[in-house]
Design a protein around this motif. Structure first.
Motif, PDB file in Angstrom:
ATOM      1  N   MET A 128      47.909 -17.455 -50.601  1.00  0.00           N
ATOM      2  CA  MET A 128      49.074 -18.092 -50.797  1.00  0.00           C
ATOM      3  C   MET A 128      49.026 -18.007 -49.986  1.00  0.00           C
ATOM      4  SD  MET A 128      50.661 -17.565 -54.285  1.00  0.00           S
ATOM      5  CE  MET A 128      48.728 -17.638 -54.653  1.00  0.00           C
ATOM      6  N   TYR A 129      49.408 -17.550 -48.271  1.00  0.00           N
ATOM      7  CA  TYR A 129      49.266 -18.272 -47.216  1.00  0.00           C
ATOM      8  C   TYR A 129      48.922 -19.481 -46.992  1.00  0.00           C
ATOM      9  CZ  TYR A 129      50.350 -16.733 -42.735  1.00  0.00           C
ATOM     10  OH  TYR A 129      50.461 -17.544 -40.660  1.00  0.00           O
ATOM     11  N   GLU A 130      48.097 -19.214 -47.120  1.00  0.00           N
ATOM     12  CA  GLU A 130      47.471 -21.077 -47.259  1.00  0.00           C
ATOM     13  C   GLU A 130      48.002 -22.067 -48.165  1.00  0.00           C
ATOM     14  OE1 GLU A 130      43.344 -20.224 -48.100  1.00  0.00           O
ATOM     15  OE2 GLU A 130      43.114 -19.073 -46.686  1.00  0.00           O
ATOM     16  N   ALA A 131      48.210 -21.377 -49.066  1.00  0.00           N
ATOM     17  CA  ALA A 131      49.456 -22.708 -50.030  1.00  0.00           C
ATOM     18  C   ALA A 131      50.684 -23.115 -49.232  1.00  0.00           C
ATOM     19  CB  ALA A 131      49.130 -22.159 -51.202  1.00  0.00           C
ATOM     20  N   VAL A 132      50.943 -22.122 -48.461  1.00  0.00           N
ATOM     21  CA  VAL A 132      52.272 -22.695 -47.695  1.00  0.00           C
ATOM     22  C   VAL A 132      52.147 -23.558 -46.700  1.00  0.00           C
ATOM     23  CG1 VAL A 132      54.005 -21.010 -49.136  1.00  0.00           C
ATOM     24  CG2 VAL A 132      52.683 -19.953 -46.672  1.00  0.00           C
ATOM     25  N   LYS A 133      53.284 -24.185 -46.293  1.00  0.00           N
ATOM     26  CA  LYS A 133      53.015 -25.360 -45.404  1.00  0.00           C
ATOM     27  C   LYS A 133      53.719 -23.824 -43.786  1.00  0.00           C
ATOM     28  CE  LYS A 133      54.951 -28.734 -47.618  1.00  0.00           C
ATOM     29  NZ  LYS A 133      56.705 -29.755 -47.499  1.00  0.00           N
ATOM     30  N   GLY A 139      54.463 -24.775 -61.918  1.00  0.00           N
ATOM     31  CA  GLY A 139      53.827 -23.757 -62.456  1.00  0.00           C
ATOM     32  C   GLY A 139      52.625 -23.434 -62.746  1.00  0.00           C
ATOM     33  N   VAL A 140      52.367 -22.526 -62.119  1.00  0.00           N
ATOM     34  CA  VAL A 140      50.966 -22.323 -62.522  1.00  0.00           C
ATOM     35  C   VAL A 140      50.728 -21.188 -63.903  1.00  0.00           C
ATOM     36  CG1 VAL A 140      48.350 -21.139 -62.236  1.00  0.00           C
ATOM     37  CG2 VAL A 140      50.287 -22.595 -60.859  1.00  0.00           C
ATOM     38  N   GLU A 141      50.186 -20.690 -64.065  1.00  0.00           N
ATOM     39  CA  GLU A 141      50.443 -19.957 -66.100  1.00  0.00           C
ATOM     40  C   GLU A 141      49.207 -20.301 -66.492  1.00  0.00           C
ATOM     41  OE1 GLU A 141      52.576 -17.537 -66.822  1.00  0.00           O
ATOM     42  OE2 GLU A 141      50.569 -17.448 -68.121  1.00  0.00           O
ATOM     43  N   PHE A 179      52.994 -26.396 -49.642  1.00  0.00           N
ATOM     44  CA  PHE A 179      54.771 -25.521 -50.484  1.00  0.00           C
ATOM     45  C   PHE A 179      55.800 -24.908 -49.348  1.00  0.00           C
ATOM     46  CE2 PHE A 179      51.471 -25.501 -54.144  1.00  0.00           C
ATOM     47  CZ  PHE A 179      52.105 -25.868 -54.632  1.00  0.00           C
ATOM     48  N   ASP A 180      56.569 -24.741 -49.512  1.00  0.00           N
ATOM     49  CA  ASP A 180      58.024 -24.943 -49.055  1.00  0.00           C
ATOM     50  C   ASP A 180      58.652 -23.083 -49.075  1.00  0.00           C
ATOM     51  OD1 ASP A 180      58.281 -27.170 -47.745  1.00  0.00           O
ATOM     52  OD2 ASP A 180      59.176 -28.192 -49.146  1.00  0.00           O
ATOM     53  N   LYS A 229      53.300 -28.691 -64.692  1.00  0.00           N
ATOM     54  CA  LYS A 229      52.287 -26.749 -65.837  1.00  0.00           C
ATOM     55  C   LYS A 229      50.978 -27.424 -65.257  1.00  0.00           C
ATOM     56  CE  LYS A 229      54.594 -27.929 -69.378  1.00  0.00           C
ATOM     57  NZ  LYS A 229      55.656 -27.545 -70.631  1.00  0.00           N
ATOM     58  N   GLN A 230      50.671 -26.196 -65.284  1.00  0.00           N
ATOM     59  CA  GLN A 230      49.440 -26.385 -64.562  1.00  0.00           C
ATOM     60  C   GLN A 230      48.422 -25.134 -65.411  1.00  0.00           C
ATOM     61  OE1 GLN A 230      48.569 -26.264 -60.313  1.00  0.00           O
ATOM     62  NE2 GLN A 230      48.083 -28.863 -60.704  1.00  0.00           N
ATOM     63  N   GLU A 231      47.838 -25.265 -66.328  1.00  0.00           N
ATOM     64  CA  GLU A 231      47.285 -24.285 -66.969  1.00  0.00           C
ATOM     65  C   GLU A 231      45.779 -23.596 -66.654  1.00  0.00           C
ATOM     66  OE1 GLU A 231      46.854 -23.808 -71.136  1.00  0.00           O
ATOM     67  OE2 GLU A 231      45.573 -23.013 -71.474  1.00  0.00           O
ATOM     68  N   LYS A 232      45.958 -22.470 -65.569  1.00  0.00           N
ATOM     69  CA  LYS A 232      44.491 -22.190 -64.363  1.00  0.00           C
ATOM     70  C   LYS A 232      45.121 -20.801 -64.664  1.00  0.00           C
ATOM     71  CE  LYS A 232      45.538 -24.028 -60.240  1.00  0.00           C
ATOM     72  NZ  LYS A 232      45.043 -25.006 -59.197  1.00  0.00           N
ATOM     73  N   MET A 233      44.167 -19.869 -63.802  1.00  0.00           N
ATOM     74  CA  MET A 233      44.438 -18.593 -63.207  1.00  0.00           C
ATOM     75  C   MET A 233      44.772 -18.454 -61.962  1.00  0.00           C
ATOM     76  SD  MET A 233      43.614 -17.186 -66.373  1.00  0.00           S
ATOM     77  CE  MET A 233      43.204 -15.412 -65.631  1.00  0.00           C
ATOM     78  N   PHE A 234      45.424 -17.855 -61.264  1.00  0.00           N
ATOM     79  CA  PHE A 234      46.021 -17.801 -60.161  1.00  0.00           C
ATOM     80  C   PHE A 234      44.991 -17.545 -59.087  1.00  0.00           C
ATOM     81  CE2 PHE A 234      49.404 -15.212 -61.954  1.00  0.00           C
ATOM     82  CZ  PHE A 234      49.987 -15.866 -62.563  1.00  0.00           C
ATOM     83  N   ASP A 235      43.499 -17.193 -59.193  1.00  0.00           N
ATOM     84  CA  ASP A 235      42.839 -16.873 -58.543  1.00  0.00           C
ATOM     85  C   ASP A 235      42.217 -18.429 -58.846  1.00  0.00           C
ATOM     86  OD1 ASP A 235      40.850 -17.109 -60.147  1.00  0.00           O
ATOM     87  OD2 ASP A 235      40.126 -14.779 -60.409  1.00  0.00           O
ATOM     88  N   GLU A 236      41.962 -19.237 -59.184  1.00  0.00           N
ATOM     89  CA  GLU A 236      41.897 -21.142 -59.021  1.00  0.00           C
ATOM     90  C   GLU A 236      42.245 -21.197 -57.735  1.00  0.00           C
ATOM     91  OE1 GLU A 236      39.974 -22.455 -63.152  1.00  0.00           O
ATOM     92  OE2 GLU A 236      41.407 -21.041 -63.498  1.00  0.00           O
ATOM     93  N   ILE A 237      44.054 -21.352 -57.760  1.00  0.00           N
ATOM     94  CA  ILE A 237      44.958 -21.695 -56.868  1.00  0.00           C
ATOM     95  C   ILE A 237      44.492 -22.067 -55.323  1.00  0.00           C
ATOM     96  CG2 ILE A 237      46.454 -22.173 -54.956  1.00  0.00           C
ATOM     97  CD1 ILE A 237      48.018 -20.308 -58.245  1.00  0.00           C
ATOM     98  N   GLU A 238      44.049 -23.683 -54.862  1.00  0.00           N
ATOM     99  CA  GLU A 238      43.206 -23.856 -53.839  1.00  0.00           C
ATOM    100  C   GLU A 238      44.324 -24.855 -52.437  1.00  0.00           C
ATOM    101  OE1 GLU A 238      39.850 -22.450 -53.549  1.00  0.00           O
ATOM    102  OE2 GLU A 238      39.574 -21.828 -55.097  1.00  0.00           O
TER     103      GLU A 238
END
Ligand SMILES: C[S@@+](CC[C@H](N)C(=O)[O-])C[C@H]1O[C@@H](n2cnc3c(N)ncnc32)[C@H](O)[C@@H]1O
Length: 223
Positions: free
Chosen positions: A174-179, A84-86, A149-150, A135-144
């Motif tokens: 998001m496209y890069e983050a999913v399998k 969970g990112v928040e 993910f499924d 649970k990860q406290e960070k901004m969505f644009d930091e997701i690398e």
């Protein structure tokens, strides 16, 4: 920004942001919406062969989606690793005013909700045998994350108040983050959102929405 607890049409609570006149969940029913969009259309749609199921939530908020997914993992005997990112975590005081544990008809809900909220941020921890959470406290644009993910629960505030979260650059992330064959579900059915998802490569379906909403979107990464 100021946050207030409010009660939605199915009796479950949510958080209201007066400055934006925006809620964390649908006013027509927080629990009903969460089950429809994320469990029925997302979690239950995945292949039974997947184990563990790796889920990314944008954003974690009250923990309602994590809680109902932990209950489904137990009831369906499926293993889940949940991230969970928040950017702006809910406080313990706000959490104590949310009624999900009593509103959900499941004896395990209270214990799981406590564990979900008491677990340390940035650390993997066990909620029950089939449900691990970070649970990860960070901004969505930091997701690398890449091909990790499924399933993505895309549960950002609406485009009316945060249009930048519904643009091509975010969905590319998001496209890069999913399998391959990974899925993203969102309560939004806006044409501009559907087109942005398609532009980055997702195959998009329009499906029946939760109470109070005609449609929602499910996007799949097909190679
Ligand atoms: C609609 S609410 C999420 C509701 C949540 N899924 C739940 O079940 O309670 C959107 C969440 O995104 C968070 N948020 C908004 N902008 C963000 C950003 N740029 N990066 C990270 N979190 C953000 C908000 O603090 C809020 O918790």
């Amino acid at each position: 920004m100021k946050r207030e607890i409010m009660t939605t049409a199915d009796g479950s609570t949510t958080i209201h942001i007066p400055e934006w006149n925006e809620q964390y969940h649908s006013k027509h029913g927080a629990i009903q919406e969460a089950y429809h969009v994320f469990i029925k259309t997302g979690f239950n749609h995945l292949s039974k062969a997947l184990s563990p199921i790796k889920i990314l939530e944008i954003g974690f908020g009250t923990g309602l989606n994590a809680l109902i997914t932990s209950l489904e993992a137990k009831n369906q005997n499926r293993e889940v690793n949940y991230c969970g990112v928040e950017g702006y975590p809910v406080s313990q005081e706000e959490m104590s005013q949310l009624n999900y544990a009593t509103a959900l008809d499941d004896a395990s809900a209270e214990a799981y909700f406590q564990k979900i909220h008491k677990g340390n941020w940035e650390e993997n921890f066990v909620v029950h045998d089939q449900f691990k959470l970070i649970k990860q406290e960070k901004m969505f644009d930091e997701i690398e994350n890449k091909k990790e993910f499924d399933l993505i629960y895309f549960d950002a505030f609406g485009a009316r108040v945060q249009p930048e979260l519904w643009e091509v650059s975010m969905f590319q992330r998001m496209y890069e983050a999913v399998k391959d064959n990974g899925v993203l579900v969102t309560y939004s059915a806006k044409g501009s959102v559907r087109r942005a998802l398609q532009e980055v490569g997702f195959v998009v379906e329009r499906l029946d929405g939760p109470p109070g909403k005609r449609e929602m979107l499910r996007a799949t990464k097909r190679n």
